[in-house]
Design a protein around this motif. Structure first.
Motif, PDB file in Angstrom:
ATOM      1  N   ARG A   5      95.897  25.128   3.709  1.00  0.00           N
ATOM      2  CA  ARG A   5      97.170  25.856   3.722  1.00  0.00           C
ATOM      3  C   ARG A   5      97.210  26.878   2.606  1.00  0.00           C
ATOM      4  NH1 ARG A   5      98.237  24.790  -1.134  1.00  0.00           N
ATOM      5  NH2 ARG A   5      99.113  22.830  -1.830  1.00  0.00           N
ATOM      6  N   ALA A   7     100.285  28.541   0.415  1.00  0.00           N
ATOM      7  CA  ALA A   7     101.677  28.129   0.196  1.00  0.00           C
ATOM      8  C   ALA A   7     102.360  28.998  -0.856  1.00  0.00           C
ATOM      9  CB  ALA A   7     101.697  26.651  -0.217  1.00  0.00           C
ATOM     10  N   GLU A  45     107.132  28.459   0.230  1.00  0.00           N
ATOM     11  CA  GLU A  45     107.677  27.481  -0.733  1.00  0.00           C
ATOM     12  C   GLU A  45     108.912  28.087  -1.410  1.00  0.00           C
ATOM     13  OE1 GLU A  45     104.445  25.429  -2.850  1.00  0.00           O
ATOM     14  OE2 GLU A  45     104.284  24.440  -0.914  1.00  0.00           O
ATOM     15  N   TYR A 177     108.181  21.063  -7.745  1.00  0.00           N
ATOM     16  CA  TYR A 177     106.945  21.463  -7.075  1.00  0.00           C
ATOM     17  C   TYR A 177     106.079  20.244  -6.733  1.00  0.00           C
ATOM     18  CZ  TYR A 177     102.018  22.661  -7.002  1.00  0.00           C
ATOM     19  OH  TYR A 177     100.693  22.715  -6.674  1.00  0.00           O
TER      20      TYR A 177
END
Ligand code: GLU
Length: 279
Positions: A5, A7, A45, A177
């Motif tokens: 991924r 992000a 994100e 996070y």
């Protein structure tokens, strides 16, 4: 076949370092031309409420397409707050989180949280963050290991980052996070987490969270970083042009991606040294 991924956080335009990160994630999953048959996921994100700018997500998609990458987009973090709250609730029930009312100013200059609120719990009612009690958590899980494709097997050392925040004070951004990314990678079925070596230490914490929450354990690939002439990470605030700037100026994105893959860095930029190499 890997599921990787990219992000990005929509709090600033992407720059060359992000392009490199996205290319690594893409090529490890799909290969340059899809020959590896894996999947690259794009996850926005966007839970850093104050700094997130939703319009940037569209710019990011345009940047990635310009570089010649293909990907599948999964839901943005802002749609997943309930899963973060549920996991935090479980950890709290396990007695592994403690409230912390310390301010940024009180913690200035301290790399690792010195345990102030663990020793002296804050008065109820104050706005509080929740921190992971790493000693208790590791006593529960015992020793853990994880594998970086480039650096090899690692003993998990979550103590290096100390009692990190998992639930932030800001009610609009309930997860940090560390908690959000660990839950999302599991929910999205990511099998190979690719990101820069600057986040190597964070992986120790993520490995611990996986053990505590019974999540699958992926492999990791922490790639080298692009650095500017002064050896610092590229950042727009230090004058490195954004991908959008380059794209809108008519630069050839495919050629740029190819140049990065073959290590031909634009002027003044170089790759950090170490075990880390291109896919
Ligand atoms: N949103 C994070 C960033 O932009 C992603 C870090 C990661 O890949 O885990 O730095």
């Amino acid at each position: 076949m890997a599921v990787t991924r990219f992000a990005p956080s929509p709090n600033g335009s992407l720059h060359l370092g992000h392009a490199w990160s996205a290319i690594v994630a893409h090529d490890l999953a799909l290969g340059q031309h899809g020959e590896r048959g894996g999947r690259l996921l794009l996850r926005i994100e966007d839970i850093d409420g104050q700094r997130s700018r939703p319009a940037l997500a569209e710019e990011f998609r345009a940047d990635l397409g310009w570089l010649g990458l293909t990907w599948e987009e999964v839901p943005a973090q802002s749609t997943r707050l309930a899963s973060y709250a549920a996991a935090a609730g479980r950890l709290r029930q396990m007695g592994l989180l403690y409230p912390c009312a310390c301010t940024r100013a009180e913690l200035a200059g301290k790399a690792v949280y010195p345990g102030i609120c663990k020793a002296h719990p804050p008065a109820p009612g104050e706005r509080m963050a929740w921190r992971l009690d790493v000693d208790r958590a590791t006593a529960l899980t015992g020793p853990l290991t994880w594998v970086d494709e480039l650096a090899g097997e690692q003993q998990a050392r979550p103590d290096l980052l100390g009692d990190v925040v998992l639930v932030r004070k800001d009610p609009e951004t309930p997860a940090s996070y560390h908690l959000a990314v660990t839950l999302d990678d599991a929910a999205d079925g990511v099998t190979l987490v690719t990101r820069g070596t600057d986040l190597f230490a964070a992986t120790h914490v993520h490995r611990l969270l996986q053990a505590l929450l019974g999540l699958p354990v992926p492999r990791w690939h922490h790639h080298a970083l692009l650095l500017d002439e002064s050896g610092q990470k590229l950042a727009k605030r230090r004058g490195s042009p954004s991908l959008a700037d380059r794209r809108l100026a008519g630069e050839d994105g495919l050629a740029l991606a190819q140049a990065l893959r073959t290590g031909q860095m634009p002027g003044g930029i170089h790759m950090s040294q170490g075990l880390h190499q291109a896919p």
